[in-house]
Scaffold this motif. Structure first.
Motif, mmCIF file in Angstrom:
data_model
loop_
_atom_site.group_PDB
_atom_site.id
_atom_site.type_symbol
_atom_site.label_atom_id
_atom_site.label_comp_id
_atom_site.label_asym_id
_atom_site.label_seq_id
_atom_site.Cartn_x
_atom_site.Cartn_y
_atom_site.Cartn_z
ATOM 1 N N GLU A 233 45.648 -9.345 52.634
ATOM 2 C CA GLU A 233 44.613 -8.367 52.975
ATOM 3 C C GLU A 233 44.340 -7.468 51.772
ATOM 4 O OE1 GLU A 233 45.768 -6.277 56.466
ATOM 5 O OE2 GLU A 233 45.770 -8.057 57.738
ATOM 6 N N ASP B 50 31.691 -7.283 51.312
ATOM 7 C CA ASP B 50 32.329 -6.361 52.261
ATOM 8 C C ASP B 50 32.095 -6.743 53.719
ATOM 9 O OD1 ASP B 50 33.315 -4.806 50.152
ATOM 10 O OD2 ASP B 50 31.501 -3.597 50.061
ATOM 11 N N LEU C 293 33.851 -9.006 55.452
ATOM 12 C CA LEU C 293 35.090 -9.327 56.148
ATOM 13 C C LEU C 293 35.671 -8.118 56.866
ATOM 14 C CD1 LEU C 293 36.827 -11.642 53.520
ATOM 15 C CD2 LEU C 293 35.851 -12.313 55.720
ATOM 16 N N SER C 294 35.465 -6.926 56.293
ATOM 17 C CA SER C 294 36.046 -5.721 56.888
ATOM 18 C C SER C 294 35.032 -4.914 57.686
ATOM 19 C CB SER C 294 36.638 -4.838 55.778
ATOM 20 O OG SER C 294 35.649 -4.493 54.823
ATOM 21 N N ARG D 190 32.801 -15.589 60.310
ATOM 22 C CA ARG D 190 32.961 -15.058 58.939
ATOM 23 C C ARG D 190 33.927 -15.979 58.200
ATOM 24 N NH1 ARG D 190 33.453 -8.493 59.883
ATOM 25 N NH2 ARG D 190 33.478 -8.581 62.151
ATOM 26 N N THR D 191 33.448 -16.568 57.139
ATOM 27 C CA THR D 191 34.288 -17.475 56.351
ATOM 28 C C THR D 191 34.517 -16.884 54.973
ATOM 29 O OG1 THR D 191 33.295 -19.379 57.494
ATOM 30 C CG2 THR D 191 34.518 -19.817 55.454
ATOM 31 N N PRO D 192 35.763 -16.511 54.647
ATOM 32 C CA PRO D 192 36.029 -15.952 53.311
ATOM 33 C C PRO D 192 35.672 -16.946 52.220
ATOM 34 C CG PRO D 192 37.902 -15.622 54.785
ATOM 35 C CD PRO D 192 36.979 -16.579 55.476
ATOM 36 N N PRO E 289 35.806 -8.580 48.146
ATOM 37 C CA PRO E 289 35.720 -9.890 48.799
ATOM 38 C C PRO E 289 34.315 -10.154 49.342
ATOM 39 C CG PRO E 289 37.622 -8.632 49.587
ATOM 40 C CD PRO E 289 36.772 -7.691 48.813
ATOM 41 N N ALA F 60 31.961 -13.097 51.864
ATOM 42 C CA ALA F 60 32.133 -14.055 52.954
ATOM 43 C C ALA F 60 30.802 -14.683 53.312
ATOM 44 C CB ALA F 60 32.727 -13.360 54.181
ATOM 45 N N LEU G 152 28.448 -15.984 56.417
ATOM 46 C CA LEU G 152 28.276 -15.604 57.822
ATOM 47 C C LEU G 152 27.433 -16.643 58.543
ATOM 48 C CD1 LEU G 152 27.363 -11.835 57.265
ATOM 49 C CD2 LEU G 152 29.638 -12.810 57.624
#
Length: 349
Positions: free
Chosen positions: A34, A145, A147-148, A169-171, A180, A182, A184
């Motif tokens: 994380e 941003d 992911l968070s 959501r795929t990193p 980070p 991602a 969507l």
């Protein structure tokens, strides 16, 4: 024209932010599962109210301006802090219309949002998500941003929508782990219409983002120069401090001049944004065209002039180089902004 020097209030704000980040930023967490420091983000956004600096008091914010936000961005760049400030406190906040209830939640740090556009977006993004009967379908790649984020602001041809519904959501493996990104995917995801004109909202957000990113790039460059100068004073070769060699002096002096110029450019852009100046379009593209290469150059010089230690994972220089390189393609490359500037000032293509 406004005074571009930092005010006493801005310097006090800087001291407060710098003290907090100096004590709290831990780059070693970037190698963990994380990387985003949500605890630090809550302190910045909720406890200290920095997320609401550009938001009017009647909309739940601090009632300051984008100039103060730029100071915070400089300090975040100086520490490459892994917090979603650009995505939530800049892009999403700038996209929302005044009076929307979500704006007060973002300003107070109760929620975090992200604007669902690719991080590299600049001019006329193509909508890849459609809205029908209050539901979203489609995909968006490389969103910063996301992911968070508690809420996503999704632009479509039908308007700008806010959603907290079910979506994927795929990193994405990013060169810069401090911010980070991602991919969507939306499939009949329930959403609320925020603004009927998504194009205007996204344009407003991208302008603010480009200006604030320039301040972050300034902070990156300033840290790289200060750290390299300090190292050059203490590192010795052939019984002399390496900073006494003329070749190194020239390189550091050239870098100091470039950063001084970048500071003026970034400050002017932030001031134009704060005042809603008619020169904002020019100032934003000029800031990105100039500050982006300066940050990359400063980070490269930092790595190289530190010698062997600068190339190791133990030294933080590589995080600054990665952030500078990633910022260089975020919200439009320097080349794109130079081409745009040509049109804005009526130069032939």
């Amino acid at each position: 024209m406004s005074d571009l020097l930092y005010s006493e209030v801005e310097e006090e704000l800087r001291a407060s932010v710098r003290s907090l980040l100096r004590d709290r930023v831990d780059l070693s967490r970037l190698e963990g599962p994380e990387p985003v420091d949500l605890k630090l983000w809550r302190t910045l956004a909720a406890d200290l109210g920095f997320a609401g600096l550009p938001v009017p008091e009647e909309s739940g914010g601090a009632g300051a301006s984008w100039r103060e936000t730029a100071v915070v961005m400089e300090e975040l760049g100086r520490t490459v802090a892994p917090v979603p400030f650009l995505g939530s406190a800049v892009l999403a906040t700038a996209a929302l219309p005044e009076g929307d209830p979500l704006l007060a939640e973002l300003a107070g740090g109760a929620r975090t949002a992200a604007l669902a556009v690719p991080l590299s977006t600049w001019d006329a993004p193509k909508w890849t998500v459609t809205a029908r009967d209050g539901a979203l379908d489609g995909e968006v790649t490389t969103v910063a941003d996301a992911l968070s984020a508690d809420v996503l602001l999704v632009p479509t041809a039908e308007g700008l929508f806010a959603t907290t519904g079910d979506f994927a959501r795929t990193p994405v493996v990013s060169f810069d782990l401090t911010r980070p990104v991602a991919d969507l995917a939306f499939q009949r995801t329930e959403a609320r219409l925020v603004a009927p004109d998504a194009g205007a909202a996204v344009r407003r957000a991208l302008l603010a983002g480009a200006v604030m990113l320039a301040s972050e790039q300034l902070g990156i460059a300033e840290w790289c120069l200060a750290t390299t100068v300090e190292y050059a004073k203490t590192r010795r070769q052939f019984a002399r401090a390496i900073g006494s060699y003329q070749a190194l002096k020239h390189r550091l002096a050239d870098l100091w001049v470039a950063i001084t110029q970048a500071r003026a450019v970034a400050r002017y852009a932030a001031d134009c944004l704060a005042r809603g100046d008619a020169d904002l379009e020019v100032a934003a593209s000029l800031a990105q065209a100039f500050c982006s290469p300066v940050a990359v150059k400063a980070a490269e010089e930092c790595v190289q002039l530190h010698g062997g230690i600068g190339f190791t994972w133990e030294h933080p220089a590589h995080w600054y180089l990665k952030r500078a390189r990633a910022d260089a393609i975020a919200l439009g490359s320097a080349a794109k902004h130079r081409a745009r500037l040509a049109g804005l000032v009526d130069l032939p293509s």
